[in-house]
Design an enzyme around this catalytic site. Sequence first.
Site, PDB file in Angstrom:
ATOM      1  N   SER A  20       0.842  -1.194   0.000  1.00 41.36           N
ATOM      2  CA  SER A  20       0.000   0.000   0.000  1.00 41.36           C
ATOM      3  C   SER A  20       0.871   1.236   0.000  1.00 41.36           C
ATOM      4  CB  SER A  20      -0.886   0.010   1.242  1.00 41.36           C
ATOM      5  OG  SER A  20      -0.054   0.256   2.367  1.00 41.36           O
ATOM      6  N   LYS A  21       0.315   2.305  -0.573  1.00 40.68           N
ATOM      7  CA  LYS A  21       1.128   3.513  -0.716  1.00 40.68           C
ATOM      8  C   LYS A  21       1.396   4.182   0.625  1.00 40.68           C
ATOM      9  CE  LYS A  21      -2.829   6.088  -2.371  1.00 40.68           C
ATOM     10  NZ  LYS A  21      -3.444   6.661  -3.528  1.00 40.68           N
ATOM     11  N   ARG A  22       0.694   3.759   1.656  1.00 36.44           N
ATOM     12  CA  ARG A  22       0.980   4.289   2.986  1.00 36.44           C
ATOM     13  C   ARG A  22       2.368   3.850   3.453  1.00 36.44           C
ATOM     14  NH1 ARG A  22      -3.018   5.017   7.874  1.00 36.44           N
ATOM     15  NH2 ARG A  22      -3.775   7.014   7.173  1.00 36.44           N
TER      16      ARG A  22
END
Length: 504
Positions: free
Chosen positions: A252-254
């Site tokens: 995930s881009k987090r």
Amino acid sequence: MTVRTRIAPSPTGDPHVGTGYIALFNYAFAKHHGGQFILRIEDTDQLRSTRESEEKILQSLRWLGLDWDEGPDIGGPCGPYRQSERSAIYAELIKKLIDNGTAFPCFCTAERLDNLRKEQLARKENPGYDGCCMHIPPEEAAKRIAAGEPHVIRLKVPREGKCIVPDYLRGNVEIEWSQIDMQVLMKTDGLPTYHFANVVDDHLMGITHVLRGEEWISSAPKHLLLYKAFGWEPPVFCHLPLLRNPDKSKLSKRKNPTSMLYYERIGILPEGLLNYLGRMAWSMPDDREKFTLQEMIDHFTLDRISMGGPVFDLDKLNWLNGLWVRELTEDQFAERVAKWAINSEFLRKIIPLVQVRTEKLSDLGNLTPHFFQGLLNLTPEQLAVKKLEPQEMQRLLTVILWELEKEPAWNTATIENVLKNTAELCHLKLRELLAPLFVAITGKAVSTPLYQTMEIIGRDISRARIRQAIDTLGPISKKTEKEWEKRYAQDLKDYAEAKKGEQA
Ligand code: GLU
């Protein structure tokens, strides 16, 4: 039989490395069998789909060299290849399902569905449609539709027993029908949902093998019901393991940059990224790590796919890319560097920010490094800003990340706007909020103007540098992060109230 595979991205954001990975496997499989690889744009979510995102996805796939045989830009015998242009096809086919009793009009209001959901949750049941409108006699339903009553079309799903989903990698997967919701196939506006359009198009486009992410396996029972209802042969399903962060959570881009544009911007070569993606969940018969796309095609079989969640590891990608970079001839290397960023198009973006600060051309060396770097070498000392505790600085940078995330457009004006609002939200002067951000983005206390710089380096590098600055300042406990989330939610509420007050 000619093998036909497809990649069917939804154009709702930046081109994800996961799309590159799934596209590569579909491409390699089709080409290994002398078949065709199709690109279809699944833009049924009208609110979130954009042409800009579609264009970026096409660009990234082209950059990787995964050329499609049919697609929205080049057409083909099964077009159009953009679902928003196929409404008439879906409208015609949905009638068949209503006539043969596999789908039914549902007139339930949003309010009723909301209450139903709440009641189910209170009873600790899985929320889902209760089949209420399934029992309306067809003549009555037809009358209500003719009178213009808003309705959707839902799929009838058995409430008992199990569905068997044949998956190439997993064998027969059993899923209880009670887990499957009576999916909306057609929305109130007469447009299809993903599930309906996806099945119709895979059939009409002659797709023989569906290689897609394993998150779709739970949707397969609905898809199989649709194939059966139409009397169509389903394709072979092969659900590929999802890419993971190093902590094994879903990529995930987090936690990790996920956009292919990021990897292009930091100077990963397309053959390096392709090779790396090829190694996710698949291996060469002789286990060699470095291979070309053609070599992958030559040896590609589904049987060599392994199910362990492949970890997208940046160090490993960098290492593999290094092999590719060092193998270039000097002429090729020069060409690649020019294509990457040492070209007049990229320099023209930077010049307006640096020319006014230049006495001699060699000043550019000191003024511009952050435009050509990926992550910076920051120290906590560099980030130290008077008055702000390191943990408070981390919190502010985190709020900035959250706020930037909500803004779909990325340009100087939108960045400025978001940051001004964030300062208000955090009860800070803009200057105070920007000081740590400035260092995080440029690596220096004095450098090129912040908003324009962020626009040029792009969303992903900006995000990665902010995250890096947060990490540089020390570890954050889960508890602290939870507290920040709570405080953020409260600040947002107060802020909305205050704005309402101003307008009143
Ligand atoms: N539009 C879906 C996606 O973006 C496609 C899923 C599928 O391949 O069926 O992932």
